[in-house]
Design a protein around this motif. Sequence first.
Motif, PDB file in Angstrom:
ATOM      1  N   LYS A  41      39.253  45.631  37.832  1.00  9.92           N
ATOM      2  CA  LYS A  41      40.405  45.128  38.581  1.00  9.92           C
ATOM      3  C   LYS A  41      41.071  44.011  37.792  1.00  9.92           C
ATOM      4  O   LYS A  41      40.408  43.273  37.056  1.00  9.92           O
ATOM      5  CB  LYS A  41      39.957  44.623  39.949  1.00  9.92           C
ATOM      6  N   ARG A  53      44.158  40.883  38.101  1.00  3.35           N
ATOM      7  CA  ARG A  53      45.152  40.148  38.887  1.00  3.35           C
ATOM      8  C   ARG A  53      46.155  39.551  37.922  1.00  3.35           C
ATOM      9  O   ARG A  53      45.770  38.884  36.963  1.00  3.35           O
ATOM     10  CB  ARG A  53      44.470  39.044  39.692  1.00  3.35           C
ATOM     11  N   HIS A  68      47.934  43.092  42.054  1.00  4.58           N
ATOM     12  CA  HIS A  68      46.536  43.486  41.942  1.00  4.58           C
ATOM     13  C   HIS A  68      46.499  44.914  41.428  1.00  4.58           C
ATOM     14  O   HIS A  68      47.033  45.818  42.083  1.00  4.58           O
ATOM     15  CB  HIS A  68      45.835  43.367  43.297  1.00  4.58           C
ATOM     16  N   LEU A  69      45.871  45.101  40.276  1.00  2.00           N
ATOM     17  CA  LEU A  69      45.810  46.430  39.665  1.00  2.00           C
ATOM     18  C   LEU A  69      44.375  46.934  39.655  1.00  2.00           C
ATOM     19  O   LEU A  69      43.456  46.183  39.339  1.00  2.00           O
ATOM     20  CB  LEU A  69      46.327  46.381  38.217  1.00  2.00           C
ATOM     21  N   ASP A  70      44.226  48.180  40.009  1.00  2.00           N
ATOM     22  CA  ASP A  70      42.927  48.835  39.933  1.00  2.00           C
ATOM     23  C   ASP A  70      42.985  49.781  38.730  1.00  2.00           C
ATOM     24  O   ASP A  70      43.790  50.712  38.703  1.00  2.00           O
ATOM     25  CB  ASP A  70      42.673  49.604  41.239  1.00  2.00           C
ATOM     26  N   THR A 126      38.686  41.199  36.460  1.00  2.00           N
ATOM     27  CA  THR A 126      37.399  41.091  37.151  1.00  2.00           C
ATOM     28  C   THR A 126      36.749  42.473  37.209  1.00  2.00           C
ATOM     29  O   THR A 126      37.424  43.486  37.037  1.00  2.00           O
ATOM     30  CB  THR A 126      37.574  40.557  38.579  1.00  2.00           C
ATOM     31  N   ASN A 166      44.745  53.198  38.858  1.00  2.00           N
ATOM     32  CA  ASN A 166      44.373  53.836  40.118  1.00  2.00           C
ATOM     33  C   ASN A 166      45.214  53.348  41.289  1.00  2.00           C
ATOM     34  O   ASN A 166      45.533  54.121  42.193  1.00  2.00           O
ATOM     35  CB  ASN A 166      42.895  53.575  40.412  1.00  2.00           C
TER      36      ASN A 166
END
Lengths: 80, 80
Positions: A2, A4, A43-45, A79, B34
């Motif tokens: 993840k 930010r 916020h990127l996944d 993270t 994702n």
Amino acid sequence: MKARVIVTLKLGVLDPQGQAIEGSLRGLGFAGINAVRQGKVFHLDLAATDTTAAEREVKAICDTLLANTVIENYAIEITA
Amino acid sequence: MKARVIVTLKLGVLDPQGQAIEGSLRGLGFAGINAVRQGKVFHLDLAATDTTAAEREVKAICDTLLANTVIENYAIEITA
């Protein structure tokens, strides 16, 4: 992984939205506010599984789409 | 003191802006993404000189103006 990303206007760039919030807070009775600046958070996944690759990809994403680097700074936090 | 407030949509609340960014990134060739969610960040410069008072004030500010607590969460970070 993840990530930010925080995108904020560079110092010296006028932030009318922040100024409007500052004025509203004063109007609402919050006296102890010296300054407000507003920015964006993303916020990127990510599918990437190692930190270095993730950071490189997010940096490219910021430069391409998320931030206007003429007037904005960005900060990346990766993270697990 | 300085405070950073991050306001994000609660999980389950639709985030069309995040979805648009996700679609754009895919269109730009960033395949390993994702999910993307967008939020707001506020940097506040406070007159308060102790952490507890600053945190209390910023919490009140969030509940009153910065966040819509029906659909948004907020996180407060106080720094010197």
